[in-house]
Write an enzyme that holds these catalytic residues in place. Structure first.
Site, PDB file in Angstrom:
ATOM      1  N   SER A 139      17.918   3.680  18.380  1.00 37.76           N
ATOM      2  CA  SER A 139      18.232   4.452  16.976  1.00 37.76           C
ATOM      3  C   SER A 139      19.774   4.895  17.131  1.00 37.76           C
ATOM      4  O   SER A 139      20.247   5.942  16.811  1.00 37.76           O
ATOM      5  CB  SER A 139      17.435   5.447  16.933  1.00 37.76           C
ATOM      6  OG  SER A 139      16.127   5.136  16.593  1.00 37.76           O
ATOM      7  N   SER A 140      20.679   3.884  17.445  1.00 36.42           N
ATOM      8  CA  SER A 140      22.023   4.456  17.278  1.00 36.42           C
ATOM      9  C   SER A 140      22.498   4.598  15.798  1.00 36.42           C
ATOM     10  O   SER A 140      23.135   5.544  15.381  1.00 36.42           O
ATOM     11  CB  SER A 140      22.993   3.079  17.757  1.00 36.42           C
ATOM     12  OG  SER A 140      22.751   2.107  17.395  1.00 36.42           O
ATOM     13  N   SER A 141      21.725   3.978  14.981  1.00 35.80           N
ATOM     14  CA  SER A 141      22.180   4.263  13.607  1.00 35.80           C
ATOM     15  C   SER A 141      21.497   5.598  13.046  1.00 35.80           C
ATOM     16  O   SER A 141      22.345   6.287  12.339  1.00 35.80           O
ATOM     17  CB  SER A 141      21.901   3.211  12.380  1.00 35.80           C
ATOM     18  OG  SER A 141      20.499   2.878  12.796  1.00 35.80           O
ATOM     19  N   ASP A 171      12.854   7.779  13.380  1.00 39.81           N
ATOM     20  CA  ASP A 171      14.195   7.906  13.867  1.00 39.81           C
ATOM     21  C   ASP A 171      15.201   9.142  13.698  1.00 39.81           C
ATOM     22  O   ASP A 171      15.648   9.857  14.576  1.00 39.81           O
ATOM     23  CB  ASP A 171      15.137   6.532  13.982  1.00 39.81           C
ATOM     24  CG  ASP A 171      14.219   5.327  14.272  1.00 39.81           C
ATOM     25  OD1 ASP A 171      12.923   5.540  14.815  1.00 39.81           O
ATOM     26  OD2 ASP A 171      14.648   4.232  13.830  1.00 39.81           O
ATOM     27  N   HIS A 195       5.731   0.983  14.142  1.00 39.00           N
ATOM     28  CA  HIS A 195       5.538   0.308  12.915  1.00 39.00           C
ATOM     29  C   HIS A 195       4.310   1.192  12.295  1.00 39.00           C
ATOM     30  O   HIS A 195       3.407   0.613  11.635  1.00 39.00           O
ATOM     31  CB  HIS A 195       5.259  -1.292  12.910  1.00 39.00           C
ATOM     32  CG  HIS A 195       6.479  -1.821  13.297  1.00 39.00           C
ATOM     33  ND1 HIS A 195       7.288  -2.276  12.618  1.00 39.00           N
ATOM     34  CD2 HIS A 195       6.857  -2.275  14.643  1.00 39.00           C
ATOM     35  CE1 HIS A 195       8.429  -2.891  13.249  1.00 39.00           C
ATOM     36  NE2 HIS A 195       8.209  -2.977  14.460  1.00 39.00           N
ATOM     37  N   THR A 196       4.315   2.473  12.698  1.00 34.87           N
ATOM     38  CA  THR A 196       3.321   3.250  12.014  1.00 34.87           C
ATOM     39  C   THR A 196       3.827   4.246  10.954  1.00 34.87           C
ATOM     40  O   THR A 196       3.240   4.611  10.107  1.00 34.87           O
ATOM     41  CB  THR A 196       2.573   4.030  12.839  1.00 34.87           C
ATOM     42  OG1 THR A 196       3.491   4.654  13.832  1.00 34.87           O
ATOM     43  CG2 THR A 196       1.616   3.355  13.606  1.00 34.87           C
ATOM     44  N   ASP A 197       5.217   4.582  11.330  1.00 33.67           N
ATOM     45  CA  ASP A 197       5.862   5.373  10.408  1.00 33.67           C
ATOM     46  C   ASP A 197       5.779   5.412   8.992  1.00 33.67           C
ATOM     47  O   ASP A 197       5.569   5.904   8.019  1.00 33.67           O
ATOM     48  CB  ASP A 197       7.121   6.166  10.988  1.00 33.67           C
ATOM     49  CG  ASP A 197       8.368   4.960  10.919  1.00 33.67           C
ATOM     50  OD1 ASP A 197       7.861   3.675  10.804  1.00 33.67           O
ATOM     51  OD2 ASP A 197       9.311   5.281  11.208  1.00 33.67           O
ATOM     52  N   GLY A 202      21.886  -1.880  18.714  1.00 33.43           N
ATOM     53  CA  GLY A 202      21.079  -2.924  18.673  1.00 33.43           C
ATOM     54  C   GLY A 202      20.050  -2.862  19.584  1.00 33.43           C
ATOM     55  O   GLY A 202      19.433  -4.187  19.922  1.00 33.43           O
ATOM     56  N   ALA A 203      19.602  -1.926  20.265  1.00 28.27           N
ATOM     57  CA  ALA A 203      18.821  -1.927  21.552  1.00 28.27           C
ATOM     58  C   ALA A 203      17.346  -1.400  21.029  1.00 28.27           C
ATOM     59  O   ALA A 203      16.497  -1.350  21.989  1.00 28.27           O
ATOM     60  CB  ALA A 203      19.183  -1.222  22.548  1.00 28.27           C
TER      61      ALA A 203
END
Ligand code: GLA
Length: 387
Positions: free
Chosen positions: A133-135, A179, A35-37, A129-130
């Site tokens: 970064s599958s997306s 990601d 949560h820094t990017d 959903g793990a």
């Protein structure tokens, strides 16, 4: 038969023609810096040995056909001239959004490239959903396929920006660039320290006797997008309060001096981000100097901060961290990884503790939570656009 050969055969069966290109992009694990990017900060991810293949062949018309074999074996089709949000096959919005951004990019670029319709076949093994970064792997593999198919010469940074915009502008997740960038530019056996403002990066070798273990809590991540977007808004509200462009520009001292005037939840969110940036930079040094004791402390503090200040862990993630930390102690690091609200923890541990670490999870996690965990031993791999 090799995986690639089998995918080529499946492409042929689906479209009755040969695939012209086979592209591949990896998922990622973030070692520290969560949560820094999107606060213009620092992250330290590695691309991993799970990823997505995209096979593609040009068409004479402007139709895009997509088969994502692991999700649905029915093809989804749309026309390049009219790309709208798909309420039914929501996975296809990653393709739609990425193609829209690519078309905008091509239009604005001085090179007069053009694209036609394409037949696409997609297959991947990044757990969905793990928090791995599958997306992003999906978007970056897609962009690599288009780049190769139409000689677009996209750079890794171009591709990362397009993938992020697809999520921000079309899919509806206000994610940062980590990601997509690591999926595009990761390097074998290395983690990447990325400055998300300058988009500059350096690599740190992962020591040879070290294992990257990822444990999926298999807790279904719910409301991820809305909670994630809320966190981002909260961070932006604090930056605005200080009249700075991002939390990157505020020091812990400044934040503490203003503690009384800030809503306590906003104070906590900002404290996480500002302290996480410092930890991430220190973790780079720890990795480069093989200082496992320091890495251990930084990762433990990071988890605690994501739990108490950013409030994105779950009891299951906390429990996994507790179990693994008891084995790893100060010989390595353990923390949740990625966006949180479920998903995975990452452990960086000496190889000789691997069996014990696995055992402790198998002996306890299901018993306590009633959920079966998945354990992956990973290696750091090359990104889709790395040379
Ligand atoms: C998700 C987002 C990233 C990043 C992480 C948290 O993975 O896609 O941009 O914000 O969460 O570090």
């Amino acid at each position: 038969m090799t995986l690639q050969k089998s995918l080529l055969q499946q492409f042929f069966q689906a479209y009755n023609k040969e695939a012209e290109v086979v592209a591949y992009a990896p998922g990622r694990v973030n070692l520290i810096g969560d949560h820094t990017d999107y606060n213009d900060g620092f992250v330290l991810p590695a691309a991993v040995n799970f990823g997505t293949h995209v096979l593609a062949s040009k068409r004479q018309d402007s139709v895009i056909n997509v088969i994502a074999i692991d999700i649905d074996n029915q093809p989804v089709s749309f026309n390049l001239s009219q790309i709208v949000f798909d309420e039914q096959d929501t996975w296809s919005n990653y393709v739609r959004g990425t193609v829209i951004e690519l078309l905008k990019f091509i239009k604005s670029s001085p090179r007069k490239n053009s694209v036609s319709g394409v037949d696409l076949f997609i297959s991947g093994n990044v757990p969905q959903g793990a928090g791995l970064s599958s997306s992003a792997a999906f978007e970056i593999a897609l962009l690599k396929a288009f780049s190769d198919l139409f000689n677009l010469s996209l750079s890794g940074i171009d591709a990362a920006k397009l993938g992020q915009k697809a999520e921000n502008n079309f899919v509806g997740c206000q994610c940062g660039i980590m990601d997509q960038l690591i999926s595009a530019l990761g390097q074998k056996s290395h983690a990447m320290l990325l400055d998300c403002r300058a988009l500059s990066y350096q690599f740190a070798k992962i020591p040879e006797n070290i294992t990257l273990m990822i444990v999926n809590s298999n807790v279904k991540r719910e409301l991820v997008s809305s909670e994630y977007n809320t966190r981002r808004q909260q961070c932006e509200a604090v930056a605005q309060y200080f009249k700075r462009s991002a939390l990157r520009d505020i020091t812990l001292n400044e934040l503490n001096e203003n503690k009384q005037s800030l809503e306590s939840v906003l104070y906590k969110r900002a404290r996480h981000v500002i302290s996480e940036n410092l930890r991430t930079l220190e973790a780079l040094t720890a990795l480069n100097t093989h200082d496992m004791k320091l890495l251990s402390r930084l990762m433990a503090d990071s988890h605690q901060s994501l739990k108490d200040d950013f409030e994105v862990t779950t009891p299951e993630l906390d429990y996994l961290v507790e179990l693994l930390s008891n084995v790893v102690k100060d010989k390595g690091g353990v923390r949740m990884t990625g966006g949180g609200f479920g998903g995975c923890v990452v452990a960086i541990l000496p190889q000789d503790l691997q069996i014990k670490a696995k055992q402790v999870i198998e002996d306890n996690y299901f018993q306590k939570t009633g959920i079966k965990p998945s354990i992956y031993i990973c290696t750091a791999e090359q990104g889709a656009f790395s040379l």
